[in-house]
Write a protein that holds these residues in place. Sequence first.
Motif, short mmCIF file in Angstrom:
data_model
loop_
_atom_site.label_atom_id
_atom_site.label_comp_id
_atom_site.label_asym_id
_atom_site.label_seq_id
_atom_site.Cartn_x
_atom_site.Cartn_y
_atom_site.Cartn_z
N ALA A 72 0.89 -1.12 0.07
CA ALA A 72 0.01 0.28 -0.02
C ALA A 72 0.83 1.24 0.04
CB ALA A 72 -0.91 -0.09 1.18
N TYR A 73 0.75 2.08 -0.94
CA TYR A 73 1.70 3.25 -1.13
C TYR A 73 0.73 4.37 -1.03
CZ TYR A 73 5.43 0.48 -3.67
OH TYR A 73 6.40 -0.16 -4.00
N LEU A 74 1.50 5.33 -0.30
CA LEU A 74 1.24 6.67 -0.27
C LEU A 74 2.20 7.74 -0.94
CD1 LEU A 74 0.05 9.70 0.64
CD2 LEU A 74 1.43 9.41 2.65
N THR A 146 2.02 18.23 10.59
CA THR A 146 1.01 17.98 9.54
C THR A 146 1.60 16.74 8.52
OG1 THR A 146 1.75 20.01 8.64
CG2 THR A 146 -0.32 20.03 9.74
N MET A 147 2.95 16.68 8.39
CA MET A 147 3.36 15.76 7.61
C MET A 147 2.81 14.37 8.25
SD MET A 147 7.10 16.97 6.15
CE MET A 147 7.14 15.42 5.13
N VAL A 148 3.15 14.22 9.42
CA VAL A 148 2.52 12.83 10.23
C VAL A 148 1.22 12.71 10.20
CG1 VAL A 148 2.51 12.02 12.47
CG2 VAL A 148 4.60 13.10 11.78
N THR A 149 0.33 13.82 10.31
CA THR A 149 -0.79 13.66 10.31
C THR A 149 -1.49 13.16 8.72
OG1 THR A 149 -1.59 15.95 9.70
CG2 THR A 149 -1.48 15.19 12.36
N ASN A 150 -0.70 13.70 7.83
CA ASN A 150 -0.98 13.24 6.51
C ASN A 150 -0.72 11.93 6.23
OD1 ASN A 150 -1.72 14.17 3.63
ND2 ASN A 150 0.38 13.68 3.26
N THR A 151 0.38 11.50 6.85
CA THR A 151 0.79 10.04 6.55
C THR A 151 -0.40 8.99 7.16
OG1 THR A 151 2.91 10.57 6.53
CG2 THR A 151 2.42 8.34 7.01
N LEU A 152 -0.81 9.46 8.64
CA LEU A 152 -1.78 8.66 8.94
C LEU A 152 -3.27 8.73 8.51
CD1 LEU A 152 -1.12 9.66 12.95
CD2 LEU A 152 -0.68 7.60 11.88
N HIS A 153 -3.53 9.96 7.95
CA HIS A 153 -4.82 9.97 7.11
C HIS A 153 -4.72 9.07 6.12
CE1 HIS A 153 -7.48 12.91 4.43
NE2 HIS A 153 -8.02 11.76 5.05
N ALA A 154 -3.71 9.10 5.36
CA ALA A 154 -3.59 8.00 4.01
C ALA A 154 -3.60 6.63 4.55
CB ALA A 154 -2.18 8.54 3.30
N ALA A 155 -2.79 6.24 5.53
CA ALA A 155 -3.04 4.92 6.02
C ALA A 155 -4.29 4.44 6.55
CB ALA A 155 -1.91 4.85 7.45
N ALA A 156 -5.27 5.57 7.01
CA ALA A 156 -6.46 5.12 7.42
C ALA A 156 -7.31 4.95 6.19
CB ALA A 156 -6.85 6.44 8.48
N MET A 252 9.04 1.58 5.46
CA MET A 252 8.01 0.64 4.94
C MET A 252 7.36 -0.06 6.19
SD MET A 252 8.30 -2.43 2.32
CE MET A 252 9.20 -3.91 3.29
N LEU A 253 6.16 0.13 6.64
CA LEU A 253 5.71 -0.21 7.78
C LEU A 253 4.81 -1.55 7.59
CD1 LEU A 253 4.79 3.23 9.51
CD2 LEU A 253 6.79 1.95 9.61
N SER A 254 4.80 -2.64 8.56
CA SER A 254 3.94 -3.67 8.44
C SER A 254 2.34 -3.42 8.94
CB SER A 254 4.19 -4.80 9.55
OG SER A 254 4.22 -4.31 10.72
N ARG A 255 1.50 -3.93 8.33
CA ARG A 255 -0.01 -3.71 8.52
C ARG A 255 -0.24 -3.92 9.81
NH1 ARG A 255 -4.90 -4.42 4.98
NH2 ARG A 255 -6.56 -4.06 6.38
N PRO A 256 0.24 -4.70 10.70
CA PRO A 256 0.10 -4.89 12.27
C PRO A 256 0.38 -3.81 12.86
CG PRO A 256 0.81 -7.09 11.46
CD PRO A 256 1.04 -6.09 10.36
N PHE A 257 1.43 -3.09 12.51
CA PHE A 257 1.95 -1.86 13.09
C PHE A 257 1.07 -0.58 12.71
CE2 PHE A 257 4.77 1.73 13.61
CZ PHE A 257 4.81 1.90 15.02
N VAL A 258 0.62 -0.50 11.49
CA VAL A 258 0.12 0.50 11.13
C VAL A 258 -1.51 0.46 11.73
CG1 VAL A 258 -1.35 1.50 8.94
CG2 VAL A 258 1.10 0.71 8.87
N GLU A 259 -1.97 -0.83 11.65
CA GLU A 259 -3.36 -0.90 12.75
C GLU A 259 -3.20 -0.28 14.16
OE1 GLU A 259 -4.31 -4.74 12.37
OE2 GLU A 259 -5.39 -4.67 10.21
N TYR A 260 -2.17 -0.66 14.65
CA TYR A 260 -1.95 -0.34 16.06
C TYR A 260 -1.75 1.25 16.20
CZ TYR A 260 1.00 0.47 20.30
OH TYR A 260 1.59 1.08 21.50
N MET A 261 -1.11 2.02 15.01
CA MET A 261 -1.05 3.47 15.08
C MET A 261 -2.39 3.91 14.79
SD MET A 261 2.21 4.01 15.72
CE MET A 261 2.52 5.87 15.14
N VAL A 262 -3.45 3.39 13.95
CA VAL A 262 -4.42 4.07 13.58
C VAL A 262 -5.53 3.90 14.57
CG1 VAL A 262 -6.21 4.38 11.68
CG2 VAL A 262 -3.65 4.36 11.26
N TRP A 263 -5.89 2.29 14.69
CA TRP A 263 -7.04 1.95 15.46
C TRP A 263 -6.77 2.34 16.86
CZ3 TRP A 263 -9.32 2.06 11.35
CH2 TRP A 263 -9.10 1.07 10.41
#
Length: 418
Positions: A72-74, A146-156, A252-263
Amino acid sequence: METSKAQKKKKWFLPLVLSLLLSTFLIFITVFTSSSSASRLYKAHVRNDIPHFVESKLKVSDTNKDPVPRLAYLISGSMGDGESLKRTLKALYHPRNQYAVHLDLEASAEERLELVRFVRNEPMFEKLGNVRVVVRANLVTYRGPTMVTNTLHAAAILLKEGGKWDWFINLSASDYPLVTQDDMLHVLSSIPRTLNFIEHTSDIGWKEYQRAKPVIIDPGLYSVQKSDVFWVTEKRSVPSAYKLFTGSAWMMLSRPFVEYMVWGWDNLPRIVLMYYANFLSSPEGYFHTVICNAEEFRNTTVSHDLHFISWDNPPKQHPHFLTADDYQRMVDSNAPFARKFGRNESVLSKIDSELLGCNADGYVPGGWLSTGANANATLPDYTIKNVTTLRPGPGAERLKRLITGLLSAEDFHAKQCT
């Protein structure tokens, strides 16, 4: 007379004794059964009254079992980056992957609408539906949170709409691939999908005094006009509740870690986010600090950002723009990505022809894409074959050398979150 009194006494004494014995027995039975019932009721009450927290229902997803992973790319950009973003997107395209593209609010409305039209009208994207534009654009301040929030937004967005994927990769319009997606997917299919490629260190050095202790405000958090961050006169101490880490903003972040950050079933990502809201260049520390302070993820890190970047020594705020003079060093790095490239930089054409094999439309043919006998076929004539069929090339060998070297290094585990 006395005999008569004694006889009367015996008449009532015996019933009294019997009644006392019976009462004592009944009291004993009552107490025993009551305590036993109360005990059972108490146990039943405790057993049935265990609280059911929402957090207990949330957990990290199991990793995908497909033999070939999905990415999954941003890809993000700003004013004037539209054409570069389109070129990077096509060079990265593969039907197994998911893509979110974003031009921030500094780009004009017309430029952002042009990106929307491009994605909607591109036959390949329309056919497969795996490219989406972040239409509610964010104002992204360079060096700000806001660079961090933009990354989290796309990941969500990609978690919600992108189906099953295995790794999240953040890039900018000034990044470009050095290997094909068939190369990437082929090499990544042989490694654990819980790994997180994130360059990091706890030796923050000069950043403690120049970034951690100063307090900055990012106007992008409350303004519709882009402007630089500004400093508050007060200083603050370094956190004691968690340890600070720093590193590259590209990962390059694993899906489990991205879910942990977003959920967010654990509060650590939010606490650290609040701290980094006033931290200069927070993309170089936020994800790193969270992953290395989270018990379940600190042993999943690989300290590399998968990029070739040319820096001054010591590094300045910006890396060098890459040119043809850097070409061989890019190839020799074995990295899958490089940055940063100027718009229409001539070395990109050399990468297209010699490393990626891009066709006239800018796509990178692989096991999934064929034009048949017609070398001049237009996009609607393309035949999409089995998307799990990979055709790795020399780039796969280079990338394999990099990944194998990182994972087999003697100090690999010693470098994890140290």
